[in-house]
Scaffold this motif. Structure first.
Motif, PDB file in Angstrom:
ATOM      1  N   GLY A   2       0.794  -1.231   0.000  1.00 33.38           N
ATOM      2  CA  GLY A   2       0.000   0.000   0.000  1.00 33.38           C
ATOM      3  C   GLY A   2       0.825   1.278   0.000  1.00 33.38           C
ATOM      4  O   GLY A   2       0.317   2.359  -0.300  1.00 33.38           O
ATOM      5  N   LEU A   3       2.122   1.157   0.297  1.00 32.07           N
ATOM      6  CA  LEU A   3       3.009   2.338   0.323  1.00 32.07           C
ATOM      7  C   LEU A   3       3.419   2.778  -1.079  1.00 32.07           C
ATOM      8  O   LEU A   3       4.135   3.759  -1.243  1.00 32.07           O
ATOM      9  N   PHE A   4       2.972   2.044  -2.090  1.00 35.18           N
ATOM     10  CA  PHE A   4       3.311   2.389  -3.479  1.00 35.18           C
ATOM     11  C   PHE A   4       2.054   2.774  -4.265  1.00 35.18           C
ATOM     12  O   PHE A   4       2.053   2.787  -5.486  1.00 35.18           O
ATOM     13  N   LYS A   5       0.968   3.071  -3.549  1.00 40.20           N
ATOM     14  CA  LYS A   5      -0.324   3.331  -4.202  1.00 40.20           C
ATOM     15  C   LYS A   5      -0.690   4.816  -4.169  1.00 40.20           C
ATOM     16  O   LYS A   5      -0.322   5.522  -3.230  1.00 40.20           O
ATOM     17  N   ALA A   6      -1.504   5.231  -5.142  1.00 42.12           N
ATOM     18  CA  ALA A   6      -1.920   6.643  -5.248  1.00 42.12           C
ATOM     19  C   ALA A   6      -2.670   7.085  -3.988  1.00 42.12           C
ATOM     20  O   ALA A   6      -2.475   8.198  -3.494  1.00 42.12           O
ATOM     21  N   GLU A   7      -3.488   6.196  -3.425  1.00 41.26           N
ATOM     22  CA  GLU A   7      -4.250   6.582  -2.222  1.00 41.26           C
ATOM     23  C   GLU A   7      -3.302   6.974  -1.085  1.00 41.26           C
ATOM     24  O   GLU A   7      -3.508   7.976  -0.395  1.00 41.26           O
ATOM     25  N   PHE A   8      -2.232   6.207  -0.940  1.00 39.22           N
ATOM     26  CA  PHE A   8      -1.246   6.531   0.111  1.00 39.22           C
ATOM     27  C   PHE A   8      -0.586   7.870  -0.184  1.00 39.22           C
ATOM     28  O   PHE A   8      -0.442   8.726   0.708  1.00 39.22           O
ATOM     29  N   TYR A   9      -0.250   8.116  -1.426  1.00 38.85           N
ATOM     30  CA  TYR A   9       0.422   9.380  -1.783  1.00 38.85           C
ATOM     31  C   TYR A   9      -0.504  10.571  -1.515  1.00 38.85           C
ATOM     32  O   TYR A   9      -0.060  11.638  -1.086  1.00 38.85           O
ATOM     33  N   ARG A  10      -1.813  10.370  -1.725  1.00 39.13           N
ATOM     34  CA  ARG A  10      -2.757  11.452  -1.405  1.00 39.13           C
ATOM     35  C   ARG A  10      -2.804  11.700   0.108  1.00 39.13           C
ATOM     36  O   ARG A  10      -2.834  12.851   0.566  1.00 39.13           O
TER      37      ARG A  10
END
Ligand code: SAM
Length: 274
Positions: A164-172
């Motif tokens: 999950g640390l490589f996903k767009a949701e995490f970056y948001r």
């Protein structure tokens, strides 16, 4: 009898001669091993993947810490996600403006093993500015708003709890946890072996941050040697930021010239990011 350790995927690997095993255990999250090796000194390995070694850790930890902490004009509050070996924390503490380094590491045993067997890397945990939270970085950033000047994601590869640390949701969520002029970096794997993932990450970052950059550096113990750091910034740009503060840092790889040069990308990497 000779012993060798192999860090490999289905198609490629690196092999390293081992002279001893200092520690081996299975934590609730992963197998944790510390090898003694001829070539790289002590080496931390999680689930048979090299995390860091005494001989080459300075390259990765200096770039992951100083690129963002010099790009921000006056970083005070720093969040490190993952990073249980303590190398990024050690480097972040070299910045006089830094008042707090919060480390959010999911596996407490990684910290404890590194403090015992890799004291040169895990040397910053007793600094009064360091706070440690044992937990999932994905959940942690959901619960903070506008608190951090710099966030550094020093995670394992996108497997298990790190996916999950490589996903767009995490970056948001990272963007939400950053102050109005905050910026973040993440280790984003190899441009040779992880090009599709790297392209996907940068397309996501460009939808979230006005400034998105990729920095390249070499880590001999990582697959293929060439490694990437992806940066997302709400305002400050590593290509144009003043670098005077970099001059005083006690480093062996990072320098103001390396800072700027690391963002010069060969055509094959530029094409990956398009
Ligand atoms: N420099 C190494 C690399 O590039 O692969 C990473 C080193 S550090 C030891 C990676 C740490 O990330 C591990 O200790 C692991 O437990 C931690 N980690 C993985 N997923 C996590 C998550 N979701 N939240 C917090 N820590 C996590």
């Amino acid at each position: 009898m000779e012993c060798w350790f192999t860090d490999r995927t289905e198609t490629f690997g690196i092999v390293c001669r081992v002279t001893g095993i200092l520690h081996r255990e299975r934590s609730p999250y992963q197998e944790i091993v510390v090898y003694e090796t001829d070539q790289f000194g002590r080496m931390l390995v999680l689930d048979d993947v090299v995390m860091t070694s005494e001989a080459d850790e300075f390259v990765y930890h200096e770039m992951m810490a100083h690129v963002p902490l010099v790009t921000h004009p006056s970083p005070r509050r720093v969040l490190v996600i993952g990073g249980g070996d303590g190398g990024v924390v050690r480097e972040a503490l070299k910045h006089p403006s830094v008042e707090e380094v919060r480390l959010v590491e999911i596996d407490q045993r990684v910290i404890e093993v590194c403090r015992r067997h890799l004291p040169g890397i895990a040397s910053g945990f007793d600094d009064p500015r360091v706070r440690v939270t044992i937990g999932d970085g994905i959940e942690f950033v959901k619960g903070v708003r506008g608190e951090y000047d710099v966030i550094i994601v020093d995670s394992t590869d996108p497997i298990g709890p790190a996916v999950g640390l490589f996903k767009a949701e995490f970056y948001r969520d990272v963007a939400g946890a950053l102050a109005e002029d905050g910026l973040f970096v993440a280790q984003t794997e190899s441009p040779f072996f992880d090009a599709p993932l790297l392209g996907e990450i940068h397309r996501s970052l460009r939808e979230i941050f006005p400034v998105v950059r990729l920095s390249l550096f070499s880590v001999p113990t990582y697959p293929g040697g060439l490694w990437t750091l992806s940066l997302g910034s709400k305002r400050h740009d590593p290509l144009t930021c003043p670098l005077e503060r970099a001059r005083g840092l006690a480093t062996r790889y990072y320098s103001p010239e390396v800072h700027r040069a690391s963002f010069v990308l060969p055509p094959f990497v530029q094409r990956v990011l398009e």
